[in-house]
Scaffold this motif. Structure first.
Motif, PDB file in Angstrom:
ATOM      1  N   THR A 164      -4.363   3.906  -8.286  1.00  0.00           N
ATOM      2  CA  THR A 164      -4.980   4.753  -9.303  1.00  0.00           C
ATOM      3  C   THR A 164      -6.148   4.031  -9.946  1.00  0.00           C
TER       4      THR A 164
ATOM      5  N   ASP B  94       0.578   3.969  -2.945  1.00  0.00           N
ATOM      6  CA  ASP B  94       0.228   5.335  -2.563  1.00  0.00           C
ATOM      7  C   ASP B  94       1.277   6.334  -3.051  1.00  0.00           C
ATOM      8  N   TYR B  95       2.532   5.974  -2.897  1.00  0.00           N
ATOM      9  CA  TYR B  95       3.625   6.843  -3.324  1.00  0.00           C
ATOM     10  C   TYR B  95       3.545   7.136  -4.820  1.00  0.00           C
TER      11      TYR B  95
ATOM     12  N   ASN C 130       0.917   6.653  -6.869  1.00  0.00           N
ATOM     13  CA  ASN C 130      -0.363   7.280  -7.181  1.00  0.00           C
ATOM     14  C   ASN C 130      -0.317   8.783  -6.911  1.00  0.00           C
ATOM     15  N   ARG C 131       0.301   9.170  -5.809  1.00  0.00           N
ATOM     16  CA  ARG C 131       0.381  10.584  -5.435  1.00  0.00           C
ATOM     17  C   ARG C 131       1.434  11.345  -6.235  1.00  0.00           C
TER      18      ARG C 131
ATOM     19  N   PHE D 127       0.810  -1.215   0.000  1.00  0.00           N
ATOM     20  CA  PHE D 127       0.000   0.000   0.000  1.00  0.00           C
ATOM     21  C   PHE D 127       0.846   1.268   0.000  1.00  0.00           C
ATOM     22  N   ARG D 128       2.002   1.239   0.657  1.00  0.00           N
ATOM     23  CA  ARG D 128       2.852   2.437   0.654  1.00  0.00           C
ATOM     24  C   ARG D 128       3.431   2.700  -0.738  1.00  0.00           C
TER      25      ARG D 128
ATOM     26  N   GLN E 107      -9.416   6.839  -8.514  1.00  0.00           N
ATOM     27  CA  GLN E 107      -9.266   8.229  -8.103  1.00  0.00           C
ATOM     28  C   GLN E 107     -10.595   8.963  -8.060  1.00  0.00           C
TER      29      GLN E 107
ATOM     30  N   HIS F 243      -6.635  -3.495   2.240  1.00  0.00           N
ATOM     31  CA  HIS F 243      -5.425  -2.774   2.617  1.00  0.00           C
ATOM     32  C   HIS F 243      -4.739  -2.113   1.426  1.00  0.00           C
ATOM     33  N   SER F 244      -5.066  -2.515   0.219  1.00  0.00           N
ATOM     34  CA  SER F 244      -4.369  -2.003  -0.966  1.00  0.00           C
ATOM     35  C   SER F 244      -5.263  -1.207  -1.914  1.00  0.00           C
TER      36      SER F 244
ATOM     37  N   PRO G 140      -7.588   1.095  -1.606  1.00  0.00           N
ATOM     38  CA  PRO G 140      -7.763   2.549  -1.462  1.00  0.00           C
ATOM     39  C   PRO G 140      -6.576   3.389  -1.928  1.00  0.00           C
ATOM     40  N   TYR G 141      -5.433   2.773  -2.194  1.00  0.00           N
ATOM     41  CA  TYR G 141      -4.222   3.544  -2.463  1.00  0.00           C
ATOM     42  C   TYR G 141      -3.797   3.535  -3.929  1.00  0.00           C
TER      43      TYR G 141
END
Length: 345
Positions: A257, A234-235, A237-238, A230-231, A318, A251-252, A254-255
């Motif tokens: 694209t 998220d990294y 995606n952001r 997930f990190r 998104q 756990h994955s 929501p993070y």
């Protein structure tokens, strides 16, 4: 022949996207009631990750199981023998071959122990220097003292008396061992330096590959499915890259694209191509133009029903306000492809 075009980086998690086997879970299965022990340790891993314990990373289950493996005489040969029974996810070889032939850098970033990660990488045509994973330095049985073996056997017995749903008791039993008992054992010096490739370490490995190939986040795709990813998802995606969750869990999902729930990894090919041609806007255009872009429809109560072809369904996350039906659909496909291992965090 491999192309020399290096316009993009594609990083895969291994267990799930590339192979349905959870290798550590199966290796633990070589020991008496090992599956049950692993499931409790996996739940402990989830608890510590959600709690945000300092220094703990999701996926450190592969550290937690080491005392049990060593006490049972498990070493590198056992991991390799279990690995050789692993299947590839349908479409994994074709997907990797396609990306390599089109000139993209393809790497694996996995919590898996080295013998398993390297074996699967070899089958997919990905060399070891393009694989970041967890070291496993035990090439033979360690000569533990009988006292230490008894302590680990005793812990196993206590652990099996606790239901995986009894979080507080589970945490108390395992905190006592890992925080107080284990550091005083001679075994500790063999395993204390082992760092599992999960959580922030996956992000660090991804950054290392980007630096190696001189590629930015906006030219990077990562594909994962679980709490260890997930990190990394998220990294990216952001940061303007493309984060794909493939048959993920709560756990994955929501993070990422986009989400892809499917029976074959080939479903990632067109969204990735769209990304490298037109960026995130191109991915969104592809997903929304697909006849299978709506994942599941809410039918009332707690039941969800597929609206479209269940074999390959895309979601542009998104813009997704309600993730509950998305997660339900991914979990359904996850169980279908990964079986019992799909229930783990």
């Amino acid at each position: 022949m491999r192309s020399t075009n290096t316009s993009g980086l594609i990083a895969f998690d291994l267990e799930g996207p590339l192979s349905p086997q959870d290798n550590a879970y199966e290796v633990m299965g070589l020991t008496e009631r090992g599956y049950e022990v692993f499931e409790r340790l996996s739940r402990y891993d989830d608890i510590l990750t959600i709690e945000g314990r300092p220094g703990y990373e999701p996926g450190d289950t592969l550290y937690l199981i080491l005392p049990f493996l060593i006490a049972e005489g498990i070493h590198e040969d056992h991991i390799r023998s279990v690995s050789q029974k692993a299947h590839l996810t349908p479409g994994a070889k074709e997907t990797v071959d396609t990306f390599i032939s089109e000139g993209y850098r393809v790497v694996i970033i996995s919590t898996s122990y080295e013998p398993h990660a390297y074996y699967i990488g070899e089958r997919l045509g990905i060399p070891s220097e393009f694989i970041a994973c967890t070291p496993f330095p035990f090439k033979k049985d360690l000569n533990l003292s009988e006292d230490e073996r008894r302590k680990i056997t005793g812990l196993k017995k206590r652990l099996l008396e606790v239901s995986p749903e009894e979080d507080e008791i589970l945490k108390k039993v395992l905190d006592e061992f890992y925080l107080r008992e284990l550091p005083s054992m001679s075994l500790y010096r063999y395993i204390s330096g082992i760092k599992v490739m999960g959580g922030r370490r996956k992000v660090d490995a991804l950054r290392s590959f980007m630096a190696k190939f001189n590629l930015p986040e906006a030219s990077t795709v990562c594909i994962g499915d679980s709490i260890t990813d997930f990190r990394m998802l998220d990294y990216i995606n952001r940061s303007g890259g493309l984060a794909i969750v493939f048959n993920g869990n709560e756990h994955s999902v929501p993070y990422a694209t986009i989400g892809i729930a499917g029976e074959t990894l080939l479903g990632v090919v067109e969204p990735v191509r769209a990304f490298f041609k037109k960026g995130i806007a191109g991915v969104k255009e592809f997903v929304l133009s697909s006849p299978r872009h709506q994942l599941l429809g809410y039918t009332g109560g707690n039941e969800y029903s597929p609206l479209c072809d269940p074999q390959m369904i895309y979601t542009f996350l998104q813009d997704c306000e309600d993730l509950e039906p998305v997660i339900a659909g991914h979990k359904l496909m996850r169980r279908r492809i990964r079986g019992r291992a799909g229930e783990l965090g």
